[in-house]
Write a protein that holds these residues in place. Structure first.
Motif, mmCIF file in Angstrom:
data_model
loop_
_atom_site.group_PDB
_atom_site.id
_atom_site.type_symbol
_atom_site.label_atom_id
_atom_site.label_comp_id
_atom_site.label_asym_id
_atom_site.label_seq_id
_atom_site.Cartn_x
_atom_site.Cartn_y
_atom_site.Cartn_z
ATOM 1 N N ASP A 134 0.823 -1.219 0.000
ATOM 2 C CA ASP A 134 0.000 0.000 0.000
ATOM 3 C C ASP A 134 0.851 1.262 0.000
ATOM 4 O O ASP A 134 0.314 2.373 0.040
ATOM 5 C CB ASP A 134 -0.960 0.010 1.188
ATOM 6 N N ASP A 135 2.154 1.125 -0.064
ATOM 7 C CA ASP A 135 3.046 2.285 -0.139
ATOM 8 C C ASP A 135 3.195 2.672 -1.610
ATOM 9 O O ASP A 135 4.026 2.121 -2.336
ATOM 10 C CB ASP A 135 4.412 1.950 0.466
ATOM 11 N N HIS A 136 2.371 3.606 -2.057
ATOM 12 C CA HIS A 136 2.340 3.985 -3.467
ATOM 13 C C HIS A 136 3.146 5.259 -3.717
ATOM 14 O O HIS A 136 2.675 6.187 -4.374
ATOM 15 C CB HIS A 136 0.889 4.183 -3.926
ATOM 16 N N SER A 137 4.356 5.276 -3.226
ATOM 17 C CA SER A 137 5.208 6.448 -3.434
ATOM 18 C C SER A 137 5.552 6.576 -4.914
ATOM 19 O O SER A 137 5.527 5.581 -5.665
ATOM 20 C CB SER A 137 6.494 6.305 -2.623
ATOM 21 N N PRO A 138 5.876 7.780 -5.380
ATOM 22 C CA PRO A 138 6.270 7.952 -6.781
ATOM 23 C C PRO A 138 7.430 7.038 -7.172
ATOM 24 O O PRO A 138 7.462 6.531 -8.299
ATOM 25 C CB PRO A 138 6.658 9.429 -6.860
ATOM 26 N N PHE A 139 8.365 6.823 -6.259
ATOM 27 C CA PHE A 139 9.509 5.955 -6.554
ATOM 28 C C PHE A 139 9.052 4.520 -6.802
ATOM 29 O O PHE A 139 9.472 3.873 -7.770
ATOM 30 C CB PHE A 139 10.513 5.981 -5.401
ATOM 31 N N HIS A 140 8.179 4.016 -5.957
ATOM 32 C CA HIS A 140 7.693 2.658 -6.130
ATOM 33 C C HIS A 140 6.868 2.515 -7.408
ATOM 34 O O HIS A 140 6.945 1.484 -8.096
ATOM 35 C CB HIS A 140 6.866 2.227 -4.917
ATOM 36 N N GLN A 141 6.103 3.539 -7.738
ATOM 37 C CA GLN A 141 5.333 3.512 -8.982
ATOM 38 C C GLN A 141 6.267 3.466 -10.185
ATOM 39 O O GLN A 141 5.999 2.802 -11.191
ATOM 40 C CB GLN A 141 4.423 4.738 -9.067
ATOM 41 N N GLN A 142 7.393 4.163 -10.085
ATOM 42 C CA GLN A 142 8.390 4.173 -11.155
ATOM 43 C C GLN A 142 8.970 2.777 -11.381
ATOM 44 O O GLN A 142 9.110 2.322 -12.523
ATOM 45 C CB GLN A 142 9.513 5.149 -10.784
ATOM 46 N N ILE A 143 9.283 2.079 -10.291
ATOM 47 C CA ILE A 143 9.856 0.738 -10.407
ATOM 48 C C ILE A 143 8.814 -0.246 -10.920
ATOM 49 O O ILE A 143 9.104 -1.104 -11.772
ATOM 50 C CB ILE A 143 10.408 0.273 -9.043
ATOM 51 N N LYS A 144 7.598 -0.126 -10.434
ATOM 52 C CA LYS A 144 6.534 -1.022 -10.897
ATOM 53 C C LYS A 144 6.264 -0.827 -12.384
ATOM 54 O O LYS A 144 5.980 -1.795 -13.105
ATOM 55 C CB LYS A 144 5.267 -0.800 -10.063
ATOM 56 N N ALA A 145 6.365 0.404 -12.854
ATOM 57 C CA ALA A 145 6.158 0.675 -14.279
ATOM 58 C C ALA A 145 7.218 -0.019 -15.127
ATOM 59 O O ALA A 145 6.926 -0.505 -16.232
ATOM 60 C CB ALA A 145 6.174 2.179 -14.536
ATOM 61 N N ALA A 146 8.448 -0.090 -14.619
ATOM 62 C CA ALA A 146 9.520 -0.767 -15.355
ATOM 63 C C ALA A 146 9.225 -2.250 -15.495
ATOM 64 O O ALA A 146 9.475 -2.857 -16.552
ATOM 65 C CB ALA A 146 10.856 -0.547 -14.651
ATOM 66 N N PHE A 147 8.683 -2.866 -14.455
ATOM 67 C CA PHE A 147 8.306 -4.278 -14.526
ATOM 68 C C PHE A 147 7.131 -4.479 -15.475
ATOM 69 O O PHE A 147 7.122 -5.413 -16.282
ATOM 70 C CB PHE A 147 7.957 -4.805 -13.142
ATOM 71 N N SER A 148 6.141 -3.614 -15.372
ATOM 72 C CA SER A 148 4.964 -3.752 -16.224
ATOM 73 C C SER A 148 5.325 -3.653 -17.700
ATOM 74 O O SER A 148 4.762 -4.372 -18.536
ATOM 75 C CB SER A 148 3.936 -2.673 -15.867
ATOM 76 N N ALA A 149 6.284 -2.778 -18.029
ATOM 77 C CA ALA A 149 6.699 -2.612 -19.418
ATOM 78 C C ALA A 149 7.279 -3.906 -19.980
ATOM 79 O O ALA A 149 7.168 -4.179 -21.185
ATOM 80 C CB ALA A 149 7.713 -1.479 -19.535
ATOM 81 N N VAL A 150 7.904 -4.701 -19.123
ATOM 82 C CA VAL A 150 8.494 -5.971 -19.551
ATOM 83 C C VAL A 150 7.439 -7.071 -19.622
ATOM 84 O O VAL A 150 7.334 -7.784 -20.620
ATOM 85 C CB VAL A 150 9.642 -6.381 -18.601
ATOM 86 N N THR A 151 6.657 -7.215 -18.566
ATOM 87 C CA THR A 151 5.658 -8.294 -18.544
ATOM 88 C C THR A 151 4.567 -8.081 -19.585
ATOM 89 O O THR A 151 4.020 -9.054 -20.121
ATOM 90 C CB THR A 151 5.025 -8.426 -17.152
ATOM 91 N N GLU A 152 4.251 -6.838 -19.903
ATOM 92 C CA GLU A 152 3.227 -6.565 -20.918
ATOM 93 C C GLU A 152 3.682 -6.967 -22.315
ATOM 94 O O GLU A 152 2.849 -7.130 -23.218
ATOM 95 C CB GLU A 152 2.839 -5.085 -20.881
ATOM 96 N N GLN A 153 4.975 -7.148 -22.485
ATOM 97 C CA GLN A 153 5.515 -7.628 -23.759
ATOM 98 C C GLN A 153 5.616 -9.149 -23.801
ATOM 99 O O GLN A 153 6.157 -9.722 -24.749
ATOM 100 C CB GLN A 153 6.889 -7.001 -24.016
#
Length: 243
Positions: free
Chosen positions: A51-70
């Motif tokens: 539940d810690d949705h800091s901008p930094f954590h969102q940035q890292i999660k976006a990097a993972f999503s970009a890979v898994t979405e491919q």
């Protein structure tokens, strides 16, 4: 050429943008072209809850999503810094959470993968601490606390751990060879990959006429560390931080 990537011990935090930049380049340029990516723990310096949705954590999660979405599968084993990563993180990123020990088929070679902290049995104080914080009831209680409280508790615990580690010998904080052998024998395999000790190396030995191999992943404090595995074998490589 088909290849699978392994990383661990990045200890990502907002205070080390050089590590974050290297990680994001790795994800966008390398991980996205791999057969699979395995993250063997301590991705973050600290994780106090999904539940810690800091901008930094969102940035890292976006990097993972970009890979898994491919369509690249990404697998994660908890470390001692981020054992509270849960299903919400997995759902938001597309990452698959694994058990603390998993046996995978690595191009036809059965391989045991884990973070590695459970192999360090001589560090008695740490093992006692680990048993305590891995109790489900204590984790549920901690996650019920306000985020501000959790941050303070985590900071205090990290400071205490750093002080304690300064007093320990390097031998105590390394793996116990007998435990390595026990886990290999229990899994019925001869190959292991893990992180945690920050001592990258490919160890090879023979016992009772059988050849064994243990690959230790490196940390990301001075440079990125990546294990690249192909049908022909595995190669420990470094990635420079940007100047």
């Amino acid at each position: 050429m088909s290849h699978t990537l392994f990383i661990a011990d990045l200890h990502l935090s907002p205070t080390r943008p050089d590590i974050t930049d290297c990680f994001e380049r790795f994800m966008h340029k390398e991980a996205i072209n791999a057969d699979a990516l395995y993250v063997l723990g301590d991705l973050f310096e600290v994780w106090i809850g999904d539940d810690d949705h800091s901008p930094f954590h969102q940035q890292i999660k976006a990097a993972f999503s970009a890979v898994t979405e491919q369509g690249v599968p990404v697998y994660f084993i908890h470390g001692n810094r981020d054992f509270l990563i849960g299903q919400r993180f997995a759902k938001e990123t597309g990452v698959t959470l694994l058990n603390e020990l998993e046996c995978i088929d690595l191009y036809g070679t059965p391989t045991l993968i884990l973070h590695g902290d459970t192999l360090c049995l001589e560090d008695v104080d740490y093992q006692a601490f680990r048993r305590k914080v891995h109790q489900p009831w204590l984790q549920r209680l901690f996650l019920c606390l306000p985020l501000t409280w959790r941050r303070k508790i985590a900071a205090k615990m990290r400071a205490g751990s750093a002080n304690a580690n300064q007093q320990k010998s390097s031998t105590i904080m390394d793996v116990t060879p007998q435990e390595v052998q026990r886990q290999l024998d229990k899994a019925g395999v001869v190959n292991m990959i893990h992180g945690h000790t920050h001592r990258p190396h490919i160890h090879q030995w023979h016992q009772h006429g059988t050849a064994y191999q243990r690959i230790v992943l490196g940390d990301w404090y001075q440079h990125g560390s990546v294990l690249v595995c192909r049908q022909q074998g595995c190669d420990l490589q470094s990635r420079d931080f940007a100047n």
